[in-house]
Design a protein around this motif. Sequence first.
Motif, PDB file in Angstrom:
ATOM      1  N   GLN A 278       0.858  -1.162   0.000  1.00 15.91           N
ATOM      2  CA  GLN A 278       0.000   0.000   0.000  1.00 15.91           C
ATOM      3  C   GLN A 278       0.894   1.210   0.000  1.00 15.91           C
ATOM      4  O   GLN A 278       2.086   1.119   0.212  1.00 15.91           O
ATOM      5  N   ARG A 279       0.313   2.342  -0.244  1.00 15.91           N
ATOM      6  CA  ARG A 279       1.053   3.580  -0.166  1.00 15.91           C
ATOM      7  C   ARG A 279       2.316   3.546  -1.017  1.00 15.91           C
ATOM      8  O   ARG A 279       3.447   3.571  -0.523  1.00 15.91           O
ATOM      9  N   GLY A 280       2.135   3.460  -2.295  1.00 19.78           N
ATOM     10  CA  GLY A 280       3.277   3.638  -3.189  1.00 19.78           C
ATOM     11  C   GLY A 280       4.253   2.496  -3.185  1.00 19.78           C
ATOM     12  O   GLY A 280       5.437   2.692  -2.934  1.00 19.78           O
ATOM     13  N   ARG A 470      -7.312   3.768 -16.114  1.00 19.00           N
ATOM     14  CA  ARG A 470      -6.285   4.703 -15.652  1.00 19.00           C
ATOM     15  C   ARG A 470      -5.577   4.248 -14.375  1.00 19.00           C
ATOM     16  O   ARG A 470      -4.450   4.673 -14.110  1.00 19.00           O
ATOM     17  N   ILE A 471      -6.233   3.460 -13.553  1.00 14.96           N
ATOM     18  CA  ILE A 471      -5.616   3.068 -12.289  1.00 14.96           C
ATOM     19  C   ILE A 471      -5.309   1.572 -12.268  1.00 14.96           C
ATOM     20  O   ILE A 471      -4.175   1.155 -12.036  1.00 14.96           O
ATOM     21  N   PRO A 474      -2.782   0.153 -15.285  1.00 19.56           N
ATOM     22  CA  PRO A 474      -1.380   0.549 -15.075  1.00 19.56           C
ATOM     23  C   PRO A 474      -0.749  -0.108 -13.850  1.00 19.56           C
ATOM     24  O   PRO A 474       0.404  -0.526 -13.891  1.00 19.56           O
ATOM     25  N   LEU A 475      -1.512  -0.218 -12.763  1.00 15.91           N
ATOM     26  CA  LEU A 475      -0.943  -0.825 -11.559  1.00 15.91           C
ATOM     27  C   LEU A 475      -0.765  -2.329 -11.716  1.00 15.91           C
ATOM     28  O   LEU A 475       0.053  -2.941 -11.049  1.00 15.91           O
ATOM     29  N   SER A 555       9.932   2.991 -12.043  1.00 13.79           N
ATOM     30  CA  SER A 555       9.236   4.259 -12.235  1.00 13.79           C
ATOM     31  C   SER A 555       8.118   4.434 -11.228  1.00 13.79           C
ATOM     32  O   SER A 555       7.674   5.533 -10.958  1.00 13.79           O
ATOM     33  N   LYS A 556       7.658   3.318 -10.650  1.00 14.57           N
ATOM     34  CA  LYS A 556       6.668   3.444  -9.582  1.00 14.57           C
ATOM     35  C   LYS A 556       7.333   3.887  -8.299  1.00 14.57           C
ATOM     36  O   LYS A 556       6.676   4.135  -7.297  1.00 14.57           O
ATOM     37  N   GLY A 557       8.660   3.913  -8.299  1.00 13.19           N
ATOM     38  CA  GLY A 557       9.375   4.413  -7.132  1.00 13.19           C
ATOM     39  C   GLY A 557       9.663   3.335  -6.119  1.00 13.19           C
ATOM     40  O   GLY A 557       9.993   3.621  -4.981  1.00 13.19           O
ATOM     41  N   ALA A 558       9.513   2.064  -6.522  1.00 13.04           N
ATOM     42  CA  ALA A 558       9.880   0.983  -5.609  1.00 13.04           C
ATOM     43  C   ALA A 558      11.396   0.929  -5.583  1.00 13.04           C
ATOM     44  O   ALA A 558      12.024   0.223  -6.341  1.00 13.04           O
TER      45      ALA A 558
ATOM     46  N   ASN B  85      -5.156   6.270   4.522  1.00 15.86           N
ATOM     47  CA  ASN B  85      -3.786   5.999   4.083  1.00 15.86           C
ATOM     48  C   ASN B  85      -3.467   6.717   2.783  1.00 15.86           C
ATOM     49  O   ASN B  85      -2.566   6.333   2.064  1.00 15.86           O
ATOM     50  N   PRO B  90       0.621   5.007  -7.002  1.00 14.43           N
ATOM     51  CA  PRO B  90       2.084   4.959  -7.038  1.00 14.43           C
ATOM     52  C   PRO B  90       2.661   5.124  -8.439  1.00 14.43           C
ATOM     53  O   PRO B  90       3.829   5.454  -8.572  1.00 14.43           O
ATOM     54  N   HIS B  91       1.840   4.881  -9.475  1.00 19.07           N
ATOM     55  CA  HIS B  91       2.393   4.959 -10.824  1.00 19.07           C
ATOM     56  C   HIS B  91       2.273   6.351 -11.421  1.00 19.07           C
ATOM     57  O   HIS B  91       2.658   6.563 -12.559  1.00 19.07           O
ATOM     58  N   MET B  92       1.742   7.295 -10.656  1.00 22.54           N
ATOM     59  CA  MET B  92       1.595   8.647 -11.194  1.00 22.54           C
ATOM     60  C   MET B  92       2.393   9.631 -10.343  1.00 22.54           C
ATOM     61  O   MET B  92       2.531   9.443  -9.137  1.00 22.54           O
ATOM     62  N   PHE B 100      -5.856  14.170 -11.753  1.00 18.96           N
ATOM     63  CA  PHE B 100      -6.733  13.050 -12.120  1.00 18.96           C
ATOM     64  C   PHE B 100      -8.220  13.422 -12.167  1.00 18.96           C
ATOM     65  O   PHE B 100      -8.901  13.233 -13.175  1.00 18.96           O
ATOM     66  N   LYS B 132       7.346  11.193  -7.370  1.00 16.99           N
ATOM     67  CA  LYS B 132       6.416  10.086  -7.207  1.00 16.99           C
ATOM     68  C   LYS B 132       6.008  10.033  -5.727  1.00 16.99           C
ATOM     69  O   LYS B 132       6.809  10.410  -4.860  1.00 16.99           O
ATOM     70  N   SER B 134       5.977   7.803  -3.578  1.00 18.46           N
ATOM     71  CA  SER B 134       6.875   7.081  -2.674  1.00 18.46           C
ATOM     72  C   SER B 134       8.100   7.900  -2.306  1.00 18.46           C
ATOM     73  O   SER B 134       8.838   7.534  -1.404  1.00 18.46           O
TER      74      SER B 134
END
Lengths: 559, 354
Positions: A278-280, A470-471, A474-475, A555-558, B85, B90-92, B100, B132, B134
């Motif tokens: 969760q959260r990015g 859109r969500i 992509p996720l 690119s998702k910042g993981a 939360n 996370p992808h944007m 959005f 991002k 994160s």
Amino acid sequence: MNRPFTTGQAALALAIAAFLLAFLVVPVGTVIYVAFTEKGTGAFTLVNFADFLRTELFVRSFWNSVYVSGMAVVWASLIAMPLAVLTTRFDFRGAVLIQTLGFLPLIMPPFVGAVAMQMFFGRNGSINLLLDEHFGFKVPFMEGLNGVIFVQALHYFPFILINLSASLRNIDRAMEEAAQNLGCSGWRLLRRIVLPLAMPGYVAGASLVFVKVFDDLATPLLLNVKDMLAPQAYLRVTSIGITDPMGYVIAVVLVVASVLAMWLSALTMKGRDYATTQRGGGGLGRRPLTGWRAGLSYAVVALILALVLAPHLALLLLSLATVWSFAPLPDAYTTAHYARVFGESSVYIKNTLVYASLAGLIDVVLGVGIAYLVLRTKLIAREWLDWAAMAALAIPGLVLGIGYLRTYYGVTLPDGTPLATFWIMIVLALAVRRLPYALRACHAALQQVAVVLEEAAQNLGATPARTVRRIVVPLMAGGILAGFVTSFATAAVELSATLMLVQSDSDAPLAFGLYVFMQSPAGRGAGAALGVIAVVLVALCTWVSHIVLERSQRSKGAV
Amino acid sequence: MSAAGVSISRVNVSYGKHRVLKDVDLEIAPGEFFAFLGPSGCGKTTLLRLIAGFVQADSGSVRVAGDDISRLPPWRRDVGLVFQNYALWPHMSVRRNVAFGLEERRLPRAEIERRVDGALDVVGLSALGERKPSQLSGGQQQRVALARTLAVEPKVLLLDEPLSNLDAQLRVQVRRELRELQRRLGLTTIFVTHDQEEANTVCDRIAVMSEGVVQQVGTPMALYTRPANLFVAGFLGSANLLEGRVAEGPGARRFAMAGGGSLPVLPSAEVPPGARLVFRPQDACLAEAGDGTDALRGRILDREFLGASVRYTVRCGAVDIAVDAPFRSGDAARETGQEVFVTVPAAALLFVPT
């Protein structure tokens, strides 16, 4: 109150249902119908099943199939687990290489693997010749059922590796850290927290392996193991004829056994909600490996990779060999086989690319659609779509092929040719056969997307359809790509359904060409050359998709 | 943004046999900063999600600015929800997250960019648009979530425990900022929290909830000074609850505590049948001497120094009574074990039905 679903969702569900009905349920229903009817009269009967149970060969074949499938799962797990854990949880040099090499077995038809493995591990293969010469004994790697288990485990372990790795990558770092904080580390941490959280992926992969091995036809045939269920069905249909009910009865038994295995695995995982990220994003932290652990890990990985590469090396040698028999290595080398393949067989390659891409595309579209309907809507009977699509797993390709022929031979195209012989039918058969993999990948990916991310989109005015586009998609991109690659790679080497449906050489895919070549000792060189081309081709696609996956993760910042 | 009122009438929600909300009636005025306050599991988040359209009511209606939105799907309700939360995608990037809702409304590109800039400016994150989620701290993520919701200029702003993921210092700061922002925008805001201090400091009015029922609605001060029942009395601040009965003596009313001792009661005080006596620790005083008719006799059991005051726990018979004595520099504290008398001004005594 609000309706539990939208018109768009209902339309999507109906479209998917129509597809599954036409290209899975009806053909298979036809096969089952034949099994339960008296030949000639069409009256209902159980006589065919009584005959099955009375025949000692069939009963023995059944237990052999169960044993081989179970052992293949055990060995495949032993191969996949260290690779998955090492590459996702540790800073492991060459992790990308290992993950890519781990996919290699998938892209070679198992029966080609079987032929190549005979060259190395067979009674008179390289390893046993060397063992015999230096130590005076041989190891029966490839004797009887052992050979099938060995080849299948090496061939199918990537299913476990892919699913397990994806699950491991999706575990929230906080899950692990919370356990460490409470004093848990090392093996205990792995055993008590990490592996249980990765269970959905593992069980999905393991049950796939079981059922695939259970259904596989070509590998036991080429290893000359006939007392297993799938070869028995094939032999009945081909030797006695398409109207003989016994082949259909065995098909029904195969179907029932596979359904049971899938159902048991679904039962184990029921009600476990493992959406932990969760959260990015997040993902597990990677730790460095040091000292003897590193040494041991590299040794284990080296051994596994050697096994994984063995069939490919053997295939490569075979494709370049003039003569290779009763010797550890070929007598002399030539490129003549490649010249022959490129000269007369490039149409196989083109067909394979087209069929497998189309099938993969159909699969991810259906997979995302079904996963979404099941997990995110309250549509009535939505689980039926999931069950129907997954039921394809339990349908041997041979059965599907026969079903298509029987169902669609009477339907003709405008130019008068039967629909069943149109090349699109091969694509559809491949798509139906590979749909379960794509669906599981999409399902797992969607499970990992927190529902709250979709609610946020809807709260800001996005309709469900827009939210998906859109969500959700992509996720899910990583999972969708994994699903596509699995479908593509396995469809590229699918044989059992195509064997029934290919009507002319110009429509034949690579695997079919391979099979034809491999039938005669003289064609083995050319068949192996075709195999090498297939391996390179699909490996390239897999590698590219892996790079894309890594990049999207980043690119998702993981971090 | 023109402020819209929210009207919830006779709403019932159940999950299977479990009734989560029971006959909830609430009127929230335009521009009001309103809180749903209660312990976890009281139904406050369900009520918020009901307004946003993620929970379906079995019966009852929700109106925003007079329009019944009960039948509208979430994406047509135009009520902005900031998730606990944050639910940032996370992808944007931050900018894409904020844009959005505007993109979904098909606004012209230039207008979108302008409003994204405006929203990011409001929350002070203009510099971080390309990051991002994160790559942001918790506090920054929360501002992005807020900006994302404010950008679409919703009729009502819903905040689901917005401070629960922030550290204590940040919490006080964000609390003030939220209050200031809400006043500036004049936006009807509903705030869900389990923390009475948050609700008290930020909100105009509070609905205290327990077990799916709205126990009382009022301003923080009204709830504190005139709780409708024991739950409200106990949930908002510390309270002493005493069992006993009121005796009408000649010329004086007295509360006789169950374990002995009594306190004078105002002649005008209303005493519902079965009511308990409630008073706040800071309303009670300690004295060295007294008698059993206008004070409760006890012994100091414990002492907690709170800075501005000292909280004494005094055991009177079978009950422990909390007494807050103001503390000024140079004061000497009382010792534990000391015998004392607890007095309470008659005006500070409340009789609250159970």
